[in-house]
Structures are given as C-alpha cells and as structure tokens.
Write a protein that holds these residues in place. Structure first.
Motif, PDB file in Angstrom:
ATOM      1  N   PHE A   1       5.003  15.391   4.949  1.00  0.00           N
ATOM      2  CA  PHE A   1       4.515  14.223   4.215  1.00  0.00           C
ATOM      3  C   PHE A   1       5.640  13.234   3.905  1.00  0.00           C
ATOM      4  CE2 PHE A   1       1.043  17.214   3.579  1.00  0.00           C
ATOM      5  CZ  PHE A   1      -0.003  16.402   3.987  1.00  0.00           C
ATOM      6  N   ILE A   2       6.847  13.765   3.715  1.00  0.00           N
ATOM      7  CA  ILE A   2       8.004  12.884   3.504  1.00  0.00           C
ATOM      8  C   ILE A   2       8.230  12.060   4.776  1.00  0.00           C
ATOM      9  CG2 ILE A   2      10.506  12.866   3.146  1.00  0.00           C
ATOM     10  CD1 ILE A   2      10.055  15.359   1.312  1.00  0.00           C
TER      11      ILE A   2
ATOM     12  N   ALA B   1       1.542  13.272  -3.901  1.00  0.00           N
ATOM     13  CA  ALA B   1       0.097  13.448  -4.074  1.00  0.00           C
ATOM     14  C   ALA B   1      -0.517  14.042  -2.805  1.00  0.00           C
ATOM     15  CB  ALA B   1      -0.553  12.113  -4.416  1.00  0.00           C
ATOM     16  N   LEU B   2      -0.054  13.557  -1.641  1.00  0.00           N
ATOM     17  CA  LEU B   2      -0.629  14.032  -0.371  1.00  0.00           C
ATOM     18  C   LEU B   2      -0.286  15.488  -0.086  1.00  0.00           C
ATOM     19  CD1 LEU B   2       0.018  10.938   1.934  1.00  0.00           C
ATOM     20  CD2 LEU B   2      -2.221  11.787   1.204  1.00  0.00           C
TER      21      LEU B   2
ATOM     22  N   GLU C   1       3.666  -5.595   0.640  1.00  0.00           N
ATOM     23  CA  GLU C   1       2.951  -5.809   1.907  1.00  0.00           C
ATOM     24  C   GLU C   1       3.246  -4.700   2.905  1.00  0.00           C
ATOM     25  OE1 GLU C   1       3.600  -9.858   3.205  1.00  0.00           O
ATOM     26  OE2 GLU C   1       2.607 -10.599   1.384  1.00  0.00           O
ATOM     27  N   ILE C   2       4.510  -4.264   2.942  1.00  0.00           N
ATOM     28  CA  ILE C   2       4.860  -3.180   3.865  1.00  0.00           C
ATOM     29  C   ILE C   2       4.092  -1.914   3.483  1.00  0.00           C
ATOM     30  CG2 ILE C   2       6.738  -1.648   4.607  1.00  0.00           C
ATOM     31  CD1 ILE C   2       8.593  -4.163   4.174  1.00  0.00           C
ATOM     32  N   LEU C   3       4.071  -1.621   2.184  1.00  0.00           N
ATOM     33  CA  LEU C   3       3.393  -0.401   1.748  1.00  0.00           C
ATOM     34  C   LEU C   3       1.876  -0.500   1.935  1.00  0.00           C
ATOM     35  CD1 LEU C   3       5.339   0.950  -1.342  1.00  0.00           C
ATOM     36  CD2 LEU C   3       5.547   1.517   1.050  1.00  0.00           C
ATOM     37  N   GLN C   4       1.343  -1.709   1.884  1.00  0.00           N
ATOM     38  CA  GLN C   4      -0.103  -1.856   2.160  1.00  0.00           C
ATOM     39  C   GLN C   4      -0.410  -1.429   3.593  1.00  0.00           C
ATOM     40  OE1 GLN C   4      -0.760  -5.943   1.113  1.00  0.00           O
ATOM     41  NE2 GLN C   4      -0.914  -5.497  -1.069  1.00  0.00           N
ATOM     42  N   PHE C   5       0.446  -1.843   4.531  1.00  0.00           N
ATOM     43  CA  PHE C   5       0.249  -1.393   5.917  1.00  0.00           C
ATOM     44  C   PHE C   5       0.376   0.129   5.998  1.00  0.00           C
ATOM     45  CE2 PHE C   5       1.111  -5.838   7.096  1.00  0.00           C
ATOM     46  CZ  PHE C   5       0.118  -6.018   8.041  1.00  0.00           C
ATOM     47  N   GLU C   6       1.363   0.664   5.261  1.00  0.00           N
ATOM     48  CA  GLU C   6       1.596   2.112   5.316  1.00  0.00           C
ATOM     49  C   GLU C   6       0.424   2.894   4.753  1.00  0.00           C
ATOM     50  OE1 GLU C   6       5.316   3.680   4.413  1.00  0.00           O
ATOM     51  OE2 GLU C   6       6.036   2.605   6.172  1.00  0.00           O
ATOM     52  N   ILE C   7      -0.097   2.438   3.629  1.00  0.00           N
ATOM     53  CA  ILE C   7      -1.176   3.207   3.016  1.00  0.00           C
ATOM     54  C   ILE C   7      -2.410   3.156   3.922  1.00  0.00           C
ATOM     55  CG2 ILE C   7      -2.283   1.450   1.510  1.00  0.00           C
ATOM     56  CD1 ILE C   7      -1.461   4.996   0.411  1.00  0.00           C
ATOM     57  N   LYS C   8      -2.584   2.042   4.601  1.00  0.00           N
ATOM     58  CA  LYS C   8      -3.714   1.938   5.527  1.00  0.00           C
ATOM     59  C   LYS C   8      -3.534   2.933   6.679  1.00  0.00           C
ATOM     60  CE  LYS C   8      -5.736  -2.159   6.571  1.00  0.00           C
ATOM     61  NZ  LYS C   8      -6.072  -3.382   7.331  1.00  0.00           N
ATOM     62  N   ARG C   9      -2.330   2.998   7.198  1.00  0.00           N
ATOM     63  CA  ARG C   9      -2.045   3.940   8.293  1.00  0.00           C
ATOM     64  C   ARG C   9      -2.252   5.384   7.821  1.00  0.00           C
ATOM     65  NH1 ARG C   9       2.662   6.662   9.180  1.00  0.00           N
ATOM     66  NH2 ARG C   9       3.700   5.452   7.564  1.00  0.00           N
ATOM     67  N   ILE C  10      -1.757   5.678   6.628  1.00  0.00           N
ATOM     68  CA  ILE C  10      -1.881   7.048   6.100  1.00  0.00           C
ATOM     69  C   ILE C  10      -3.355   7.389   5.868  1.00  0.00           C
ATOM     70  CG2 ILE C  10      -1.424   8.475   4.050  1.00  0.00           C
ATOM     71  CD1 ILE C  10       1.325   6.962   3.903  1.00  0.00           C
ATOM     72  N   TRP C  11      -4.069   6.438   5.324  1.00  0.00           N
ATOM     73  CA  TRP C  11      -5.510   6.650   5.078  1.00  0.00           C
ATOM     74  C   TRP C  11      -6.233   6.920   6.398  1.00  0.00           C
ATOM     75  CZ3 TRP C  11      -9.362   2.473   5.865  1.00  0.00           C
ATOM     76  CH2 TRP C  11     -10.653   2.884   5.517  1.00  0.00           C
TER      77      TRP C  11
END
Ligand SMILES: Nc1ncnc2c1ncn2[C@@H]1O[C@H](COP(=O)(O)OP(=O)(O)OP(=O)(O)O)[C@@H](O)[C@H]1O
Ligand SMILES: [Mg+2]
Length: 277
Positions: free
Chosen positions: A133-134, A163-164, A186-196
């Motif tokens: 997860f890291i 959390a994951l 904005e970078i983390l928004q892309f990341e969270i979308k990818r992770i989701w």
C-alpha cells in the motif's frame, strides 16, 4: 458527460445497497443547549460507488461521517452495513481525517502496518502488505522515515495507505485534502481516483470543493444548512472521463453551476444562522 438529479434514498437502494443510512438523526446535548446537527437522513451507497458530500460549514457533514464510522450513535434511525446495524467502529470502514492522524513516533511502515498487526496479522505478513500500500501511494522510498520528515501531502498519502492496509470495504474521508496546497491537492485527486479504480473500495468523501466532488465521484449530495439533511443529490459521469482537462469542459462548467446554485442558497442560510447566534 452529464450530471442528473438522483434519489439516493429510493426504496430499492435502501433495501439493497452496501451501506444504508436509514432515517438517522443526531442531537447533541439536551434541554436548552441541545443542538440538532442532523435531521433524519436517508441515503444508500452501493459497493464501489464514490459519494461526495458538500454542504455549508457546520451543517453536519462530519457528524454524518462519524455516525457511519460508528464513532457516534444516531439519536434516531440507524446505519446498516450489509443489513447489519452499525454500533461501533470496524476495520471494514477505514477513516481518513483532514490531517495529523499518524503516530509521530512511528515510521511510515510502522504506521501503515499498525492496524493489521493489532488485528492479529503476523508481523512479517502485515509489513509486506503495508509495503504494497505504501507503494500504491508512491512512497516506497520513504517507508523508514518518520512523519515529521514528510510533507503534508505525503503524510496524507500515508494516512490513505494506513486506512487501505486494513483492506476496508469502505473509506470514509473527511476533507482529506483540505489542508494541502492546490497543486498537491490536484495530484492527490488523480491518485485517489486511480486507487479507487484499482481497489474498488466504496468511498464516502466530504469536501468543500465542488470541482473535486465532480471530478471524483459517481454521486454528489448537497446538504442543507444545519440541521443537516440532503437538499439535493446527483449522479455524475465526469469521474469516468479520461480527459485530464475535463474540468475545463462546458458540460463540467454547467454541472458546477448547477451544484453551486443549490449549495449557495444553503450557505447563505447558514451564515444567517451564525449571525443570529
Ligand atoms: N460532539 C459534539 N457536541 C456538541 N455539538 C456538536 C458535536 N459535534 C458537532 N456538533 C455540532 O453539530 C453541528 C454540525 O457539526 P459538524 O462538525 O458535523 O459540521 P460540518 O458540516 O462537518 O462542518 P465543517 O464543514 O465546518 O467541518 C455543529 O453545530 C456543531 O457545533
Ligand atoms: Mg466537518
């Protein structure tokens, strides 16, 4: 690409969905000092959905999250996960707060493996999982660092990895990017979308940013001024766009205007309430 009005509490949703908030309300305190934070709210979130909540400050968003997390119990109604009443926190509902939820005395790896180890997963296995997860949040090179050695954005990524690592069915996130600068956000928004998309975790997301809500979610709910209820909810398709500039399209701008109009009315009511205090 579109945004359409959507009933999050239709009977078939309330019967069938993974997480159901069924007429849950919350009153804090009693007598003259009682504060009704939430009037009875009903909504359902399906497995793999991404529901964003927007609403004026103080309308009860965090209260709703705390009920779903099991940190608070509803004053009426109930929360159900797979048909079972939620009465306490559980590892299947991972929570990420705005900031500062890491143990400062533990390395990144120890922070992330803490949950699984305390649930009895053998240490070596927990650490191996934690590393996955890291890696997912792109912090492999920082596994042996301490939180103070990381930027705010990196700390939030560790919080997400932590959390994951419990492999939750749901992630409950209370303005997780609010304290970050716009670029990191904005970078983390892309990341969270990818992770989701990769983990298929169900997400309940609180934000003040309509852009963020539209960019990320399958559903957006606007809450009313306190006492909170769902003023209007939408199904949104913009999350599925692979255009990184989707936020600049005309359809997105129109959707943003529509949500903003609903929210603005409530924010005005909310600021009047503050004045009258
Ligand atoms: N533990 C508590 N005891 C008493 N009142 C509380 C408690 N938690 C929340 N409240 C009250 O309930 C209302 C809703 O608070 P809540 O934190 O849910 O709002 P919010 O929508 O998350 O606001 P913000 O956008 O500012 O984070 C507020 O009036 C708040 O003062
Ligand atoms: Mg809040």
């Amino acid at each position: 690409m579109s945004l359409v009005a959507f009933d999050l509490s239709g009977p078939s949703r309330l019967e069938n969905m993974e997480l159901v908030v069924d007429g849950a309300s919350k009153v804090f305190g009693a007598g003259e000092s009682a504060v009704t934070a939430l009037t009875p709210i009903s909504l359902a979130i399906g497995a793999g959905e991404f529901l964003s909540i927007v609403g004026p400050s103080g309308c009860g968003k965090s209260t709703l999250l705390n009920l779903i997390a099991g940190f608070e119990t509803p004053s009426s109604g109930e929360i159900r996960l797979d048909g079972k009443t939620v009465t306490r926190p559980g590892a299947e509902r991972g929570v990420v707060f705005q900031q500062g939820s890491l143990f400062p005395w533990m390395t990144v790896l120890d922070n992330v493996s803490f949950g699984p180890i305390s649930r009895g997963v053998p240490k070596a296995e927990a650490r191996e999982k934690a590393m996955q997860f890291i890696d997912l949040v792109h912090l492999s090179a920082f596994a042996s660092r301490y939180p103070y050695e990381l930027s705010g954005g990196m700390q939030q990524r560790v919080g997400i990895a932590r959390a994951l690592a419990n492999e939750p069915r749901m992630l409950l996130m209370d303005e997780p990017f609010a304290s970050l600068d716009q670029q990191t956000r904005e970078i983390l928004q892309f990341e969270i979308k990818r992770i989701w998309q990769r983990t298929k975790t169900t997400i309940f997301w609180i934000t003040h940013s309509i852009d963020e809500a539209l960019f990320l979610s399958t559903h957006v709910a606007v809450m009313s001024a306190r006492p909170g209820r769902i003023k209007k909810a939408f199904a949104s398709e913009f999350f599925a766009s692979d255009d990184p500039m989707v936020g600049s399209t005309q359809a997105f701008t129109e959707a943003k205007r529509e949500v903003t109009m609903v929210l603005h009315e409530e924010s005005m009511k909310s600021s009047k309430q503050e004045e009258q205090r």
